[in-house]
Design an enzyme around this catalytic site. Structure first.
Site, PDB file in Angstrom:
ATOM      1  CD  GLU A  99      47.108  49.438  39.379  1.00 20.42           C
ATOM      2  OE1 GLU A  99      46.655  50.567  39.127  1.00 20.42           O
ATOM      3  OE2 GLU A  99      47.051  48.396  39.274  1.00 20.42           O
ATOM      4  CG  ASP A 100      44.213  53.504  38.267  1.00 20.49           C
ATOM      5  OD1 ASP A 100      44.865  52.535  39.066  1.00 20.49           O
ATOM      6  OD2 ASP A 100      43.469  53.761  37.810  1.00 20.49           O
ATOM      7  CG  ASP A 103      39.237  49.189  45.964  1.00 20.35           C
ATOM      8  OD1 ASP A 103      38.841  50.057  46.838  1.00 20.35           O
ATOM      9  OD2 ASP A 103      38.437  48.336  45.715  1.00 20.35           O
ATOM     10  CG  PHE A 152      33.772  54.567  42.706  1.00 16.84           C
ATOM     11  CD1 PHE A 152      34.612  53.189  42.336  1.00 16.84           C
ATOM     12  CD2 PHE A 152      33.518  55.131  41.489  1.00 16.84           C
ATOM     13  CE1 PHE A 152      34.971  52.840  41.026  1.00 16.84           C
ATOM     14  CE2 PHE A 152      33.697  54.801  40.275  1.00 16.84           C
ATOM     15  CZ  PHE A 152      34.303  53.705  39.962  1.00 16.84           C
ATOM     16  NE  ARG A 165      39.423  54.811  30.959  1.00 11.33           N
ATOM     17  CZ  ARG A 165      39.715  53.801  32.026  1.00 11.33           C
ATOM     18  NH1 ARG A 165      40.392  54.261  33.230  1.00 11.33           N
ATOM     19  NH2 ARG A 165      39.317  52.741  31.978  1.00 11.33           N
TER      20      ARG A 165
HETATM   21  P1  IMP Z   1      41.891  46.261  43.358  1.00 10.94           P
HETATM   22  O1  IMP Z   1      42.320  45.310  42.351  1.00 10.94           O
HETATM   23  O2  IMP Z   1      40.615  46.288  43.938  1.00 10.94           O
HETATM   24  O3  IMP Z   1      43.226  46.998  44.276  1.00 10.94           O
HETATM   25  O4  IMP Z   1      41.623  47.547  42.339  1.00 10.94           O
HETATM   26  C1  IMP Z   1      42.626  48.140  41.539  1.00 10.94           C
HETATM   27  C2  IMP Z   1      41.939  48.683  40.217  1.00 10.94           C
HETATM   28  O5  IMP Z   1      40.422  48.744  40.275  1.00 10.94           O
HETATM   29  C3  IMP Z   1      42.446  50.228  39.993  1.00 10.94           C
HETATM   30  O6  IMP Z   1      43.783  50.090  39.194  1.00 10.94           O
HETATM   31  C4  IMP Z   1      41.352  50.558  39.329  1.00 10.94           C
HETATM   32  O7  IMP Z   1      41.498  50.617  37.921  1.00 10.94           O
HETATM   33  C5  IMP Z   1      40.205  50.270  39.927  1.00 10.94           C
HETATM   34  N1  IMP Z   1      39.606  50.986  40.938  1.00 10.94           N
HETATM   35  C6  IMP Z   1      39.779  50.723  42.401  1.00 10.94           C
HETATM   36  N2  IMP Z   1      39.121  51.649  43.142  1.00 10.94           N
HETATM   37  C7  IMP Z   1      38.714  52.642  42.049  1.00 10.94           C
HETATM   38  C8  IMP Z   1      37.844  53.648  42.394  1.00 10.94           C
HETATM   39  O8  IMP Z   1      37.522  54.298  43.547  1.00 10.94           O
HETATM   40  N3  IMP Z   1      37.569  54.546  41.206  1.00 10.94           N
HETATM   41  C9  IMP Z   1      38.008  54.024  39.899  1.00 10.94           C
HETATM   42  N4  IMP Z   1      38.449  52.875  39.538  1.00 10.94           N
HETATM   43  C10 IMP Z   1      38.827  52.064  40.593  1.00 10.94           C
HETATM   44 MG    MG Z   2      42.337  50.521  36.306  1.00 10.64          MG
END
Ligand code: IMP
Ligand code: MG
Length: 176
Positions: A99-100, A103, A152, A165
């Site tokens: 994963e990148d 959150d 963010f 990106r």
């Molecule tokens: P989660 O499901 O809330 O954990 O979010 C995961 C996905 O949301 C990541 O794989 C990202 O694609 C996107 N994401 C979460 N935080 C950020 C951020 O700070 N910048 C850009 N994309 C984010």
């Molecule tokens: Mg993503």
């Protein structure tokens, strides 16, 4: 400073800092070598990071890709869209999900449930970035590049509404 759509972003992690983080992660992942892991790259955000990560490993790995989407704008939507599904050949394999950024962990939880249903041997989770103040799920992230505050961020694969990106550094949203 970088402008993407209506928002301004300021430098957060330099190319050099990112390189160091990736190198260290790849080194730690050395322990997986004998498990012949299948890397699952989560698109789109992880593609640049994953490309550097697998090149930094000192062993060869198989790769496959899944595409999920949970973010709308700068907020997690809580709803996950499954765009490119689970690869078929994961039963009995050791998986490394790349994963990148993590959150809320909603994406990860969704993914974990779906992958477990296919009976892999073991699933490891790796993420370049983690927001520990937001992430409250029980799943352990086995390999974390860097913990960051609840900001963010964009660049190095991460986007704001599909822009940013290709930036080689990571930037954070500037609060004006
Ligand atoms: P989660 O499901 O809330 O954990 O979010 C995961 C996905 O949301 C990541 O794989 C990202 O694609 C996107 N994401 C979460 N935080 C950020 C951020 O700070 N910048 C850009 N994309 C984010
Ligand atoms: Mg993503």
């Amino acid at each position: 400073m970088v402008q993407l759509h209506d928002k301004t972003f300021e430098p957060f992690l330099s190319e050099l800092e990112i390189q160091e983080i990736v190198k260290e992660m790849a080194h730690k992942m050395g322990v997986l070598k004998d498990e012949k892991p299948l890397f699952i790259i989560i698109l789109k955000g992880s593609f640049i990071f994953a490309s550097d990560l697998v090149k930094a490993l000192d062993y060869d790995v198989e790769l496959c890709f899944m595409q999920l989407k949970s973010y709308e704008g700068t907020q997690s939507s809580g709803k996950i869209k499954d765009i490119m599904g689970i690869p078929q050949q994961i039963k009995g394999r050791t998986l490394v999900v790349v994963e990148d950024i993590i959150d809320t962990g909603n994406t990860l939880e969704y993914l974990n449930q779906h992958l477990l249903a296919e009976q892999p041997q073991k699933i490891y989770y790796a993420s370049l970035l983690l927001k520990p103040s937001v992430y409250k799920k029980p799943l352990t992230i086995d390999f974390v590049g860097k913990e960051i505050p609840n900001e963010f961020v964009v660049g190095y694969g991460l986007d704001y509404e599909e822009l940013g990106r290709t930036l080689t550094q990571i930037y954070k949203l500037k609060i004006s």
